[in-house]
Design an enzyme around this catalytic site. Structure first.
Site, mmCIF file in Angstrom:
data_model
loop_
_atom_site.group_PDB
_atom_site.id
_atom_site.type_symbol
_atom_site.label_atom_id
_atom_site.label_comp_id
_atom_site.label_asym_id
_atom_site.label_seq_id
_atom_site.Cartn_x
_atom_site.Cartn_y
_atom_site.Cartn_z
ATOM 1 N N ASP A 92 85.954 78.937 94.373
ATOM 2 C CA ASP A 92 85.652 79.280 95.763
ATOM 3 C C ASP A 92 86.917 79.868 96.394
ATOM 4 O O ASP A 92 88.025 79.672 95.878
ATOM 5 C CB ASP A 92 85.216 78.010 96.494
ATOM 6 C CG ASP A 92 84.999 78.210 97.974
ATOM 7 O OD1 ASP A 92 84.347 79.194 98.345
ATOM 8 O OD2 ASP A 92 85.508 77.386 98.763
ATOM 9 N N ASP A 94 87.530 80.351 100.450
ATOM 10 C CA ASP A 94 87.941 79.805 101.744
ATOM 11 C C ASP A 94 88.228 78.300 101.655
ATOM 12 O O ASP A 94 87.415 77.530 101.127
ATOM 13 C CB ASP A 94 86.843 80.045 102.781
ATOM 14 C CG ASP A 94 86.631 81.524 103.039
ATOM 15 O OD1 ASP A 94 87.342 82.079 103.878
ATOM 16 O OD2 ASP A 94 85.759 82.118 102.365
#
Length: 300
Positions: A92, A94
Site C-alpha cells: 500500500d 498512503d
C-alpha cells in the site's frame, strides 16, 4: 535427535529502543515459552528466536508473544521457518510507504482537510464503504490544478525504511509492486523514488490541467488489491508462501490475508487485530528482518 524447529519469532526494536538477551528471555518467560536458539540479525536491534512447534498452535503462540510485548516498544513477527525469503512484495502507499494520506493533502489545497481527513479515517477503519467514501472525497477536489499537485509532491515524505525494503528485495530477485487505493498522480512518482517495479492505483479525471472531481472507473478498492496480488503471483508462478503484502487500512485486509505474510503496518485497530503479523514500532526494515535478512545485506 533434536526436535524440529517449526517457527521463528523475529523481534525488532522500535525507534530509540534496544534489544538484548535479557529482554528476550523476559518476554519468553512471560509468554511461557522456551526457545531453541537465537540468531542476531542486527546488534541491539533485531533477533530471530526459534521456537519448537510441537504441541503449539500458531495462533496461540502469536497471541502469547503479542501479549508479552504489549507494554514494550518491540515488534514481534511469528511465522514458519520455511520460505521466509519472499519473491513478491505488494505494498500500500498512503500511511504505509509514505507518511501522508494524499487525498487529505489534496483537500488541504481547497480548505477541506479536516472534513476529508475525518472521512478518510472512517474508511481506513472500515466504518464506511471504501468506494463511496473515495468518490465523496474526490468530488470535493474539483478545480485543483496539476501545478498545485506538482508542488504538493515535493512535500510527500517516504516512511523510514521504504527504500531499503524495496531495494533490498529487488537486489535479491524479488518483484515489487505499489498497489494503492490512491491516485496515479502520486503513486507513479512515489514508486519511482522508492524503486518499485510497477504501480497500480486509481486515476483522477483531468480536464484543462485541473481535476474534475471524478474518479475514472473502475475504482481500485479492496478486492482489486487482492486480485492484483494474485495476478502478480500467478504471472511469476509463485506459491502463496512466497508473497509479502503490507498495508494499514481496512481496504488492505483482503490483500494481507491473501499473502504468505501479510503485515499490518502501524495500522488501524481492526486491521492490526485481523492481520497475521503487525509492525507498530519499528520502521519498514522490520519486514527485511522478518525475512531473515541481516543488516549488512541491506541495499541502500
Amino acid at each position: 535427535m533434536s526436535k524440529p524447529v517449526d517457527y521463528v519469532a523475529t523481534f525488532v526494536a522500535g525507534r530509540g529502543a534496544t534489544l538484548n538477551d535479557r529482554t528476550i528471555a523476559s518476554v519468553l518467560y512471560d509468554a511461557a515459552l522456551v526457545d531453541a536458539g537465537r540468531d542476531w540479525l542486527a546488534p541491539d536491534l533485531a533477533v530471530d528466536v526459534f521456537l519448537p512447534g510441537a504441541g503449539h498452535d500458531f495462533g496461540d503462540l502469536r497471541a502469547r508473544l503479542q501479549t508479552a510485548v504489549a507494554d514494550d516498544p518491540l515488534d514481534v513477527i511469528l511465522q514458519p521457518t520455511s520460505e521466509r525469503r519472499k519473491r513478491l512484495l505488494v505494498a500500500d502507499m498512503d500511511s504505509t510507504m509514505i507518511e501522508q494520506e494524499c487525498v487529505d493533502e489534496l483537500a488541504d489545497l481547497v480548505g477541506l482537510r479536516e472534513h476529508v481527513a475525518a472521512i478518510t479515517e472512517r474508511a481506513m477503519r472500515g466504518e464506511v464503504a471504501f468506494e463511496g467514501a473515495l468518490k465523496e472525497r474526490v468530488a470535493l477536489l474539483a478545480g485543483v490544478t496539476l501545478a498545485q499537485i506538482e508542488t504538493l509532491l515535493t512535500r510527500i515524505t517516504l516512511t523510514p525504511g521504504a527504500r531499503r525494503l524495496v531495494r533490498t528485495m529487488r537486489a535479491h530477485g524479488a518483484y515489487t509492486a505499489l498497489v494503492s487505493g490512491g491516485f496515479t498522480l502520486f503513486t507513479e512518482p512515489v514508486a519511482a523514488r522508492i524503486g518499485f517495479h510497477e504501480t497500480r492505483a486509481n486515476r483522477l479525471e483531468v480536464v484543462d490541467d485541473a481535476l474534475t472531481g471524478v474518479v475514472v472507473a473502475p475504482v481500485l478498492g479492496s478486492e482489486a488489491k487482492r486480485r492484483a496480488l494474485v495476478e502478480l503471483r500467478e504471472a511469476r508462478a509463485l506459491s502463496q508462501d512466497a508473497t509479502l503484502a503490507i498495508g494499514d487500512g481496512a481496504n488492505d485486509l483482503d490483500m494481507l490475508r491473501e499473502a504468505g505474510l501479510g503485515v499490518a503496518f502501524r495500522a488501524k485497530p481492526r486491521v492490526a487485530q485481523a492481520a497475521a503479523a503487525r509492525v507498530d514500532h519499528a520502521d519498514l526494515t522490520a519486514l527485511l528482518y522478518a525475512q531473515g535478512y541481516r543488516r549488512e545485506e541491506f541495499a541502500e
